[in-house]
Motif scaffolding. Structure first.
Motif, PDB file in Angstrom:
ATOM      1  N   LEU A 171       0.812  -1.212   0.000  1.00  0.00           N
ATOM      2  CA  LEU A 171       0.000   0.000   0.000  1.00  0.00           C
ATOM      3  C   LEU A 171       0.850   1.267   0.000  1.00  0.00           C
ATOM      4  O   LEU A 171       0.308   2.368  -0.004  1.00  0.00           O
ATOM      5  N   GLN A 172       2.154   1.123   0.021  1.00  0.00           N
ATOM      6  CA  GLN A 172       3.045   2.273   0.008  1.00  0.00           C
ATOM      7  C   GLN A 172       3.513   2.549  -1.419  1.00  0.00           C
ATOM      8  O   GLN A 172       3.472   1.681  -2.286  1.00  0.00           O
ATOM      9  N   THR A 173       3.968   3.775  -1.651  1.00  0.00           N
ATOM     10  CA  THR A 173       4.464   4.175  -2.962  1.00  0.00           C
ATOM     11  C   THR A 173       5.919   4.621  -2.846  1.00  0.00           C
ATOM     12  O   THR A 173       6.376   4.980  -1.748  1.00  0.00           O
ATOM     13  N   PRO A 174       6.687   4.600  -3.945  1.00  0.00           N
ATOM     14  CA  PRO A 174       8.081   5.075  -3.874  1.00  0.00           C
ATOM     15  C   PRO A 174       8.197   6.523  -3.427  1.00  0.00           C
ATOM     16  O   PRO A 174       9.198   6.913  -2.819  1.00  0.00           O
ATOM     17  N   GLU A 175       7.167   7.310  -3.704  1.00  0.00           N
ATOM     18  CA  GLU A 175       7.215   8.730  -3.367  1.00  0.00           C
ATOM     19  C   GLU A 175       7.018   8.984  -1.876  1.00  0.00           C
ATOM     20  O   GLU A 175       7.288  10.097  -1.402  1.00  0.00           O
ATOM     21  N   ASP A 176       6.584   7.979  -1.117  1.00  0.00           N
ATOM     22  CA  ASP A 176       6.389   8.161   0.318  1.00  0.00           C
ATOM     23  C   ASP A 176       7.670   8.552   1.031  1.00  0.00           C
ATOM     24  O   ASP A 176       7.627   9.164   2.105  1.00  0.00           O
ATOM     25  N   TYR A 177       8.811   8.177   0.468  1.00  0.00           N
ATOM     26  CA  TYR A 177      10.087   8.429   1.134  1.00  0.00           C
ATOM     27  C   TYR A 177      10.862   9.567   0.478  1.00  0.00           C
ATOM     28  O   TYR A 177      12.011   9.819   0.858  1.00  0.00           O
ATOM     29  N   ASN A 178      10.248  10.230  -0.494  1.00  0.00           N
ATOM     30  CA  ASN A 178      10.913  11.360  -1.144  1.00  0.00           C
ATOM     31  C   ASN A 178      10.319  12.705  -0.741  1.00  0.00           C
ATOM     32  O   ASN A 178      11.001  13.726  -0.833  1.00  0.00           O
ATOM     33  N   GLU A 179       9.057  12.714  -0.321  1.00  0.00           N
ATOM     34  CA  GLU A 179       8.401  13.939   0.115  1.00  0.00           C
ATOM     35  C   GLU A 179       8.507  14.092   1.629  1.00  0.00           C
ATOM     36  O   GLU A 179       8.905  13.159   2.340  1.00  0.00           O
ATOM     37  N   ARG A 180       8.122  15.244   2.133  1.00  0.00           N
ATOM     38  CA  ARG A 180       8.149  15.499   3.574  1.00  0.00           C
ATOM     39  C   ARG A 180       7.131  14.618   4.277  1.00  0.00           C
ATOM     40  O   ARG A 180       6.084  14.267   3.733  1.00  0.00           O
ATOM     41  N   PHE A 181       7.419  14.275   5.532  1.00  0.00           N
ATOM     42  CA  PHE A 181       6.672  13.237   6.220  1.00  0.00           C
ATOM     43  C   PHE A 181       5.226  13.641   6.520  1.00  0.00           C
ATOM     44  O   PHE A 181       4.345  12.780   6.594  1.00  0.00           O
ATOM     45  N   ILE A 182       4.933  14.930   6.688  1.00  0.00           N
ATOM     46  CA  ILE A 182       3.557  15.342   6.994  1.00  0.00           C
ATOM     47  C   ILE A 182       2.653  15.093   5.795  1.00  0.00           C
ATOM     48  O   ILE A 182       1.575  14.495   5.910  1.00  0.00           O
ATOM     49  N   ALA A 183       3.088  15.538   4.628  1.00  0.00           N
ATOM     50  CA  ALA A 183       2.293  15.303   3.419  1.00  0.00           C
ATOM     51  C   ALA A 183       2.189  13.814   3.109  1.00  0.00           C
ATOM     52  O   ALA A 183       1.127  13.315   2.701  1.00  0.00           O
ATOM     53  N   THR A 184       3.267  13.079   3.305  1.00  0.00           N
ATOM     54  CA  THR A 184       3.254  11.642   3.029  1.00  0.00           C
ATOM     55  C   THR A 184       2.280  10.915   3.946  1.00  0.00           C
ATOM     56  O   THR A 184       1.554  10.012   3.517  1.00  0.00           O
ATOM     57  N   THR A 185       2.254  11.299   5.221  1.00  0.00           N
ATOM     58  CA  THR A 185       1.323  10.659   6.162  1.00  0.00           C
ATOM     59  C   THR A 185      -0.120  10.912   5.757  1.00  0.00           C
ATOM     60  O   THR A 185      -0.956  10.000   5.774  1.00  0.00           O
ATOM     61  N   ALA A 186      -0.438  12.151   5.368  1.00  0.00           N
ATOM     62  CA  ALA A 186      -1.807  12.465   4.943  1.00  0.00           C
ATOM     63  C   ALA A 186      -2.189  11.669   3.695  1.00  0.00           C
ATOM     64  O   ALA A 186      -3.304  11.114   3.610  1.00  0.00           O
ATOM     65  N   LEU A 187      -1.282  11.585   2.737  1.00  0.00           N
ATOM     66  CA  LEU A 187      -1.571  10.819   1.523  1.00  0.00           C
ATOM     67  C   LEU A 187      -1.683   9.332   1.817  1.00  0.00           C
ATOM     68  O   LEU A 187      -2.476   8.624   1.186  1.00  0.00           O
ATOM     69  N   ARG A 188      -0.915   8.830   2.767  1.00  0.00           N
ATOM     70  CA  ARG A 188      -1.003   7.411   3.127  1.00  0.00           C
ATOM     71  C   ARG A 188      -2.356   7.111   3.771  1.00  0.00           C
ATOM     72  O   ARG A 188      -2.972   6.083   3.473  1.00  0.00           O
TER      73      ARG A 188
END
Length: 552
Positions: free
Chosen positions: A317-334
């Motif tokens: 359920l994760q994407t490669p971009e989860d570890y390239n963007e800032r963690f706040i935006a990544t958490t919301a998108l996850r």
């Protein structure tokens, strides 16, 4: 070889010779089969010798007999200045003929006779001083030389020498490194795997320039002899995991391995499960990140998709971009991705269950709107949902299989035209079209195609249970899925870990995506040692760095 019976063999009173024609055809087929069997036996007897004899003409005949009816097999004989016979053998089309002429034939013809000994010493001089040293291997095994020929090597036979050289001068069609089309990202590397194994390994090694990065190659397939590479980081990965991966690959006894999907079906823990237990990716950065976590990658020659094991449901359920963007935006998108994965699985079933058995759950204005839209629809909600879903899946499949220039236009225009026409004809209701369209959009948010396809398949039994038992049927279906997931394993690792069994420290990369300075430990269930991947206490603070304004 066989005699055809004449007219005097026919039955009295008939002129039909069809049975004898059939008999003649059968005898000819038997004759061909016997000749093929004889040729195979002769070839087997020759190859049973295992090693070269050192007699040039006899060894050439052995290879010609082994590669009988292989018209692109080329044998070129040369004589050195000291009178020694040399034979070059290769498969035309697999080797670079210009490189053969420039780096093998020309040096052999230019060398002076005074520098050339004979026999085994000649083979050493040629290998070390005259012929190319890259891919230059001496061997006496006939089986090994045949595999080298069929893999794109030039075999050099020397009269009086029981060892031959096979030199790698392959020239295979290769695709350039391009951006992956399946796993596109907004921020991240743009290179992707190709069909060449060496190129793919170099893309990973470019990111993991460390002596602990290990690559072990295996040959799989009795006919294809496909090259498979098992990659891992020594000192981080669990050694038992590497042993298990190699053991499962070595147990494959099939004729052909043409793509990594063949290997995936052979080595997964539960082949009957709908859920994927192996991650396939065409991104080198994803493979590098997985190796740093203690996982193992399996790369197959001839395909741009690498396999990563073990995996969990949350990894898919994760994407490669989860570890390239800032963690706040990544958490919301996850979180958004988790929500829409549930929407893609449950929304049509919930609509069928509520409109059929539990209408009191809807507000009165919405209930009246749904009832008015369903007035005159000839099908119950469950049949209507199945009909619309099947049409939607057919349009999606057509859009994928059609040429790229018209595929998207056909799928979009077809969905609009068919949906509007079906609503106007009174076959389906407008809310059902909205529900199915929303479900399709939610399904597109699932990062991995194989997991998205699993969700698409599970919608159908859940919808049937909802139509039969209402919300109770949906609950029964979800319980069955959860029980199955709780017992599922990926190379022995729980599929729902770290949620079940619960491992609180690892939830920092599942429920949320913690910042880099907080992800100091690798997933604790994967490596046996070296769990630490970053030094703790590196959280940045304003004014803590010397030489900057406001420093304390």
């Amino acid at each position: 070889m066989f005699y055809r019976p004449g007219p005097w063999y026919r039955k009295q009173g008939t002129e039909d010779d069809t049975p004898w024609r059939n008999l003649e055809g059968s005898l000819r087929h038997l004759e061909t089969s016997l000749l093929d069997l004889r040729s195979t036996l002769d070839r087997t007897l020759l190859l049973d010798r295992r090693n070269l004899s050192g007699r040039l003409q006899e060894d050439i005949q052995l290879f010609q007999h082994a590669l009988e009816r292989v018209d692109d097999f080329v044998v070129r004989r040369l004589f050195l200045r000291n009178g020694t016979g040399v034979a070059l053998m290769f498969i035309e089309g697999l080797v670079d003929t210009r490189a053969v002429q420039e780096f093998i034939v020309a040096p052999l013809l230019r060398v002076r006779a005074a520098r050339l000994p004979r026999g085994r010493r000649l083979q050493r001089v040629l290998a070390q001083r005259i012929l190319p040293t890259t891919g230059n291997v001496a061997t006496r095994s006939i089986d090994g030389l045949l595999k080298g020929l069929l893999s794109g090597s030039v075999v050099v036979l020397i009269d009086g020498c029981t060892e031959a050289l096979h030199i790698d001068v392959r020239k295979l069609p290769e695709r350039s490194v391009e951006e992956p089309t399946v796993e596109a990202v907004i921020r991240g590397p743009r290179d992707g795997f190709t069909e060449d194994l060496r190129t793919n390994i170099s893309l990973i090694r470019r990111r993991l320039a460390d002596i602990r990065f290990k690559v072990e190659e295996l040959r799989v397939g009795r006919v294809t002899h496909t090259l498979v590479a098992v990659c891992y980081l020594q000192g981080i990965v669990n050694p038992h995991l590497v042993t298990e991966v190699k053991s499962r690959i070595n147990r494959i006894t099939a004729d052909a391995i043409l793509e990594s999907g063949y290997i995936e079906e052979w080595i997964e823990d539960c082949p009957s499960s709908l859920f994927p237990q192996i991650l396939h990716t065409e991104r080198p950065d994803v493979v590098a990140g997985a190796l740093l976590e203690g996982r193992v990658a399996v790369i197959t020659d001839g395909t741009p998709f690498a396999l990563v094991v073990p995996v969990s449901l949350w990894t898919l359920l994760q994407t490669p971009e989860d570890y390239n963007e800032r963690f706040i935006a990544t958490t919301a998108l996850r979180w958004l991705r988790y929500l829409f994965a549930l929407v893609a699985l449950l929304l049509p079933s919930l609509y069928v269950a509520i409109t059929t058995y539990h209408p009191e759950m809807l507000p009165t204005p919405l209930l009246m709107t749904v009832a008015a839209s369903r007035e005159g629809i000839p099908f119950p909600a469950m049949v209507e949902a199945l009909l619309v879903e099947i049409i939607f899946e057919a349009l999606r499949e057509a859009g994928v299989r059609l040429p790229r220039t018209i595929g998207q236009a056909v799928s979009i225009v077809g969905a609009i035209v068919i949906g509007e026409a079906a609503v106007m004809a009174g076959i389906i209701s407008a809310p059902m079209v909205i529900i199915v369209a929303t479900t399709g959009i939610a399904n597109f948010t699932v990062a991995r195609f194989n997991l998205a396809f699993t969700i698409r398949l599970l919608r159908f039994p859940l919808r049937v249970l909802a139509g039969m038992f209402g919300l109770y049927g949906i609950i029964l279906g979800l319980l069955a899925i959860l029980i199955h997931l709780a017992g599922l394993r990926s190379f022995g690792y729980p599929y729902l870990s770290p949620v079940a069994p619960l491992n609180a420290p690892d939830l920092r990369d599942v429920v949320i995506r913690a910042p880099r300075w907080a992800l100091t430990r690798r997933p604790t269930q994967l490596p046996r040692r070296n769990w630490r991947r970053a030094r703790p206490g590196l959280q940045p603070h304003a004014g803590r760095w010397p030489g900057l304004g406001g420093a304390r």
